[in-house]
Design an enzyme around this catalytic site. Structure first.
Site, mmCIF file in Angstrom:
data_model
loop_
_atom_site.group_PDB
_atom_site.id
_atom_site.type_symbol
_atom_site.label_atom_id
_atom_site.label_comp_id
_atom_site.label_asym_id
_atom_site.label_seq_id
_atom_site.Cartn_x
_atom_site.Cartn_y
_atom_site.Cartn_z
ATOM 1 N N GLY A 83 -4.965 6.477 -41.942
ATOM 2 C CA GLY A 83 -4.517 7.265 -43.082
ATOM 3 C C GLY A 83 -5.127 8.655 -43.083
ATOM 4 O O GLY A 83 -5.853 9.035 -42.167
ATOM 5 N N ASP A 117 -17.251 1.392 -33.271
ATOM 6 C CA ASP A 117 -16.487 2.581 -32.885
ATOM 7 C C ASP A 117 -17.347 3.835 -33.002
ATOM 8 O O ASP A 117 -16.983 4.792 -33.667
ATOM 9 C CB ASP A 117 -15.220 2.692 -33.737
ATOM 10 C CG ASP A 117 -14.162 3.579 -33.069
ATOM 11 O OD1 ASP A 117 -14.309 3.866 -31.854
ATOM 12 O OD2 ASP A 117 -13.220 3.993 -33.755
ATOM 13 N N LYS A 132 -10.278 8.960 -48.490
ATOM 14 C CA LYS A 132 -9.456 8.435 -47.401
ATOM 15 C C LYS A 132 -8.388 7.554 -48.023
ATOM 16 O O LYS A 132 -8.702 6.559 -48.685
ATOM 17 C CB LYS A 132 -10.350 7.611 -46.478
ATOM 18 C CG LYS A 132 -9.664 7.082 -45.255
ATOM 19 C CD LYS A 132 -10.618 6.138 -44.565
ATOM 20 C CE LYS A 132 -10.596 6.317 -43.068
ATOM 21 N NZ LYS A 132 -11.565 5.436 -42.427
#
Ligand SMILES: *[C@@H]1O[C@H](CO)[C@@H](O)[C@H](O)[C@H]1NC(C)=O
Ligand SMILES: *[C@@H]1O[C@H](CO)[C@@H](O)[C@H](O)[C@H]1NC(C)=O
Ligand SMILES: *[C@@H]1O[C@H](CO)[C@@H](O)[C@H](O)[C@H]1NC(C)=O
Ligand SMILES: *[C@@H]1O[C@H](CO)[C@@H](O)[C@H](O)[C@H]1NC(C)=O
Ligand SMILES: *[C@@H]1O[C@H](CO)[C@@H](O)[C@H](O)[C@H]1NC(C)=O
Ligand SMILES: *[C@@H]1O[C@H](CO)[C@@H](O)[C@H](O)[C@H]1NC(C)=O
Ligand SMILES: *[C@@H]1O[C@H](CO)[C@@H](O)[C@H](O)[C@H]1NC(C)=O
Ligand SMILES: *[C@@H]1O[C@H](CO)[C@@H](O)[C@H](O)[C@H]1NC(C)=O
Ligand SMILES: *[C@@H]1O[C@H](CO)[C@@H](O)[C@H](O)[C@H]1NC(C)=O
Length: 706
Positions: free
Chosen positions: A411, A522, A426
């Protein structure tokens, strides 16, 4: 004329308050930590009334220092300590008067209380904010950490936080109310850097009762070209200023041996962003003849800072600037004006570093930071200490999605404001299939995780298909944009190592201090954000999973992550461990060192780790470090350190990789090496009559008197 705008000079003549002996301890809170419950006593050296800390804290254990250190000359509050072998964060809750300015001091004397001869290091937090670190040097050195703070609630939490470097402990916790018009700042709190008693003839540290506010005044290290003068008379006998520097401190001063030479001093800040408040205290202590005069000005970095100063006989004057000093360079000179027959003098100085504390708005009293997520993490449920918003709130906050900050896999991110503070919102796109799962995995861990090096979740919206996460706003964007070749502002070597250290600390916290540990999954430069002070924080827990503690230390997952940063072992086996993050972090460190992306344009060595390994084998550090940094911009040893750490992180075999806590230690050394290089540099540069002020950054370390 100009000077008037920069300085407030408090002349003793202005406030004709009679010095009644206001030396009672009203408002003092004096806790002897570890003293048996319900006990109290009047300390035999200082006369301070201490009580047991037991009613202010539920955790920790009372311990007694090693008998070898129990000397008569030792103040009694050091005989016991409270030690915190359990839990990461242990807090004292203390009721006080909101809006009052307090001096808050933690004192620490290790004295081998645990018979392990392993002095620990740990952090100090006030409410939700870290404000200091304590590093115990050895068995017998006292460490003091002080903060001047105006609480906005009627209580504070004073917390000791285990950072993985030994068991936190505390000897004494003391709170002293100060005069409201002293040590005034814009809104910041102040941490004591030094408080020095110039010209002292005794080498003693003075505190209560000499100082009505119980500030501690330390003897400075001798300065070349300076000499001591003193008086046996009382300073401020008839009236005093609100700062009330003690008479015993003001009755001695340093002055220049050579009447026409300036008195210069400076200090080297740990970085260019640290800000300072400086308070200089002056009093004339020689009875001047009619043909004598003492008039001087003060300069900072060669520019006028204060003056003309004509100290009053036996009366204190305090000189300070009403706003923080910044800029990374602090070279003061006191120099006499031409007509003056006597050289400058200085009786005492206080220097504080600025600490920005976020005041608790919605009383985020969040006693401990451990993550107590149920071990089957997909069933995460949202429990809100954080604020929950509605979709229409989100529209208001983002001003109808007016300013787009960026776009991620799930998003778009918009700028907005919550309670006047900038935030990043976000908004999870409705089409993102994994949206809801992503939302849960992101909010679940974040909601309970608080660390300076992790972006803070301010709130969230979870209604119908409208899913949003509201984070603190990081003004300087992500690290990816800072190391990109397209960015014309070249990040300094020190800046790079600091970013690496900050993010390593964030990851170490997730791995070691959260129970069960959290794997980020990540780690990459675009997931490390930088604030206005160029401090870094780890962002985007989108893919994070919580490791079940009973699962043998790894979880089986569908491989996710970003190519180039993905641990090949995890890719091969699907087994996710904390060492997968270590691998990714190693690649980020290589990006920072080299300024190159993870996949380099070299057919033989397509991955940056292969390229660097190749160059290491050739012993060629110059061609490893970002070509935009020239030779003088970094210390070669520091660069080698950093390369070694990164190469260990990207080891093929996970057990060969260090833990994030080990990486943190390595990067701290790397930074220290860089500093010693810079410090040597600055000593040779400023080769005039001035001398580096050898002040210990550890506030007020003092060896135990034997
Ligand atoms: C401390 O005092 C309280 C109240 O007077 C009492 O209940 C408690 O037992 C005492 N604790 C100790 C260890 O003496
Ligand atoms: C004070 O300390 C300095 C340095 O440690 C020492 O040279 C000096 O003799 C001491 N003076 C007194 C009065 O103890
Ligand atoms: C005293 O200081 C002045 C100004 O810095 C300098 O010119 C002079 O040489 C110094 N005198 C001595 C004896 O060092
Ligand atoms: C700090 O400031 C000094 C001058 O004020 C400058 O020379 C130096 O490059 C700066 N260092 C960093 C890391 O920004
Ligand atoms: C100041 O006056 C005294 C006598 O009162 C004299 O001895 C001294 O030399 C004079 N000093 C100067 C600098 O004129
Ligand atoms: C000292 O400061 C005053 C006031 O700013 C200024 O007028 C004067 O020129 C200064 N003197 C010297 C020697 O710098
Ligand atoms: C990250 O943590 C370190 C040590 O706790 C601290 O010095 C640094 O300021 C932190 N970064 C931010 C952005 O607060
Ligand atoms: C500069 O400092 C060095 C080392 O302290 C010293 O050897 C040298 O004489 C100094 N140079 C000048 C011009 O004062
Ligand atoms: C500063 O701390 C070091 C230990 O880290 C100690 O050796 C040194 O004496 C201290 N200096 C001062 C001025 O206290």
């Amino acid at each position: 004329m100009l000077i008037k705008h920069f300085l407030f000079v408090f002349l003793s003549g202005f406030t004709l308050i009679l010095l009644v002996h206001a030396q009672d301890q009203s408002g003092f809170i004096s806790l002897d930590c570890g003293l048996p419950q319900n006990s109290s006593y009047t300390e035999h050296i200082t006369g301070i009334n201490y009580i047991s800390d037991a009613t202010f804290i539920d955790t920790g254990v009372s311990m007694s220092i090693s008998p070898a250190y129990k000397l008569n000359s030792l103040e009694e509050q050091y005989l016991y300590v409270r030690s915190f072998p359990q839990g990461i964060r242990n807090c004292y809750t203390i009721s006080l008067t909101s809006g009052t300015r307090y001096l808050i001091r933690g004192s620490f004397l290790y004295a081998n209380y645990d018979a392990k001869s392993k002095p620990p290091a740990f952090d100090l937090h006030l409410d939700a904010n870290k404000w200091g670190s304590v590093t115990i040097i050895d068995d017998s050195t006292f460490i003091y950490s002080e903060i001047i703070h105006v609480p906005n609630l009627d209580h504070i939490d004073f917390c000791l936080v285990n950072t993985g470097h030994g068991t936190p402990f505390i000897s004494a916790l003391e709170l002293r109310p100060l005069k409201s018009d002293t040590y005034v700042t814009q809104s910041e709190s102040l941490s004591t850097f030094v408080r020095l008693d110039f010209g002292t003839l005794t080498n003693e540290t003075y505190r209560y009762k000499d100082d009505v506010f119980d500030r501690m005044w330390f003897p400075p290290t001798p300065m070349i070209g300076w000499t001591s003068i003193s008086t046996s008379l009382t300073v401020d006998a008839t009236s005093h200023i609100d700062f009330q520097p003690p008479s015993v401190v003001m009755s001695s001063a340093s002055t220049a041996i050579n009447t026409s030479a300036p008195m210069t001093f400076n200090w080297v800040p740990p970085d260019n962003t640290t800000q300072y408040y400086v308070y200089m205290h002056f009093a004339e202590i020689k009875e001047l003849q009619a043909n004598q005069s003492r008039i001087f000005n003060i300069s900072l970095n060669g520019k006028p800072w204060g003056g003309p100063i004509i100290p009053t006989y036996l009366q204190s004057t305090t000189v300070y600037s009403p706003s923080a000093l910044s800029g990374g360079k602090y070279e003061f000179a006191l120099y006499k004006i031409e007509q003056s027959t006597l050289p400058p003098l200085i009786n005492a100085i206080e220097v504080y570093t600025v600490v920005q504390l976020l005041q608790s708005q919605t009383d985020q009293k969040d006693g401990d930071v451990t993550v107590d997520v149920p071990s089957n993490s997909q069933t995460l449920h949202l429990e809100s200490k954080n604020r929950k918003f509605t979709p229409s709130d989100i529209e208001m906050i983002t001003n109808n999605c007016k300013t787009l900050l960026g776009e991620g896999a799930f998003g778009k991110v918009y700028h907005g404001y919550v309670d006047g503070n900038p935030v990043a919102v976000k908004i999870i796109s409705e089409t993102a299939v994994e949206g809801y799962q992503q939302f849960q995995s992101e909010v679940g861990p974040l909601i309970r995780v608080h660390h300076k090096n992790l972006t803070t979740l301010v709130g969230y919206c979870n209604e119908r298909t409208k899913l949003s996460l509201i984070y603190e706003y990081m003004a300087n964007g992500d690290v990816h944009s800072h190391i990109s070749e397209k960015n014309s502002n070249i990040l300094s070597w020190e800046g790079r190592i600091r970013i690496a250290l900050d993010s390593a600390q964030g990851l170490a916290y997730l791995h070691d201090d959260c129970n069960p540990p959290i794997i980020h999954r990540d780690v990459k430069p675009s997931n490390i954000l930088v604030n206005e002070n160029f401090q870094a924080k780890i962002a985007d827990f989108g893919l994070s999973r919580v490791i079940p503690t009973d699962g043998g230390g790894y979880v089986n997952t569908i491989v996710a992550g970003t190519l180039g940063y993905l641990d090949p072992e995890y890719f091969r086996t699907n087994k996710l461990t904390t060492k997968s993050d270590v691998f990714s972090f190693g690649v980020v460190l290589l990006n920072l060192i080299t300024g190159q992306p993870a996949r380099v344009k070299s057919p033989e060595n397509p991955h940056i780790s292969q390229f660097v390994r190749f160059m290491v084998a050739k012993g060629d550090i110059r061609s490893i470090v970002d070509q935009r940094l020239s030779n003088g911009d970094f210390d070669v040893n520091s660069a080698w350190n950093a390369v070694e750490i990164s190469m260990a992180c990207v080891s093929e075999n996970p057990p060969d990789r260090p833990t994030m806590s080990e990486v943190v230690i390595g990067l701290k050394e790397c930074l220290a090496t860089e500093f010693s290089h810079r410090r040597e540099g600055s000593v040779t540069e400023s080769n005039d009559s001035s001398q580096i002020f050898t002040m210990n950054v550890t506030t007020g370390a003092r060896p135990l008197a034997r």
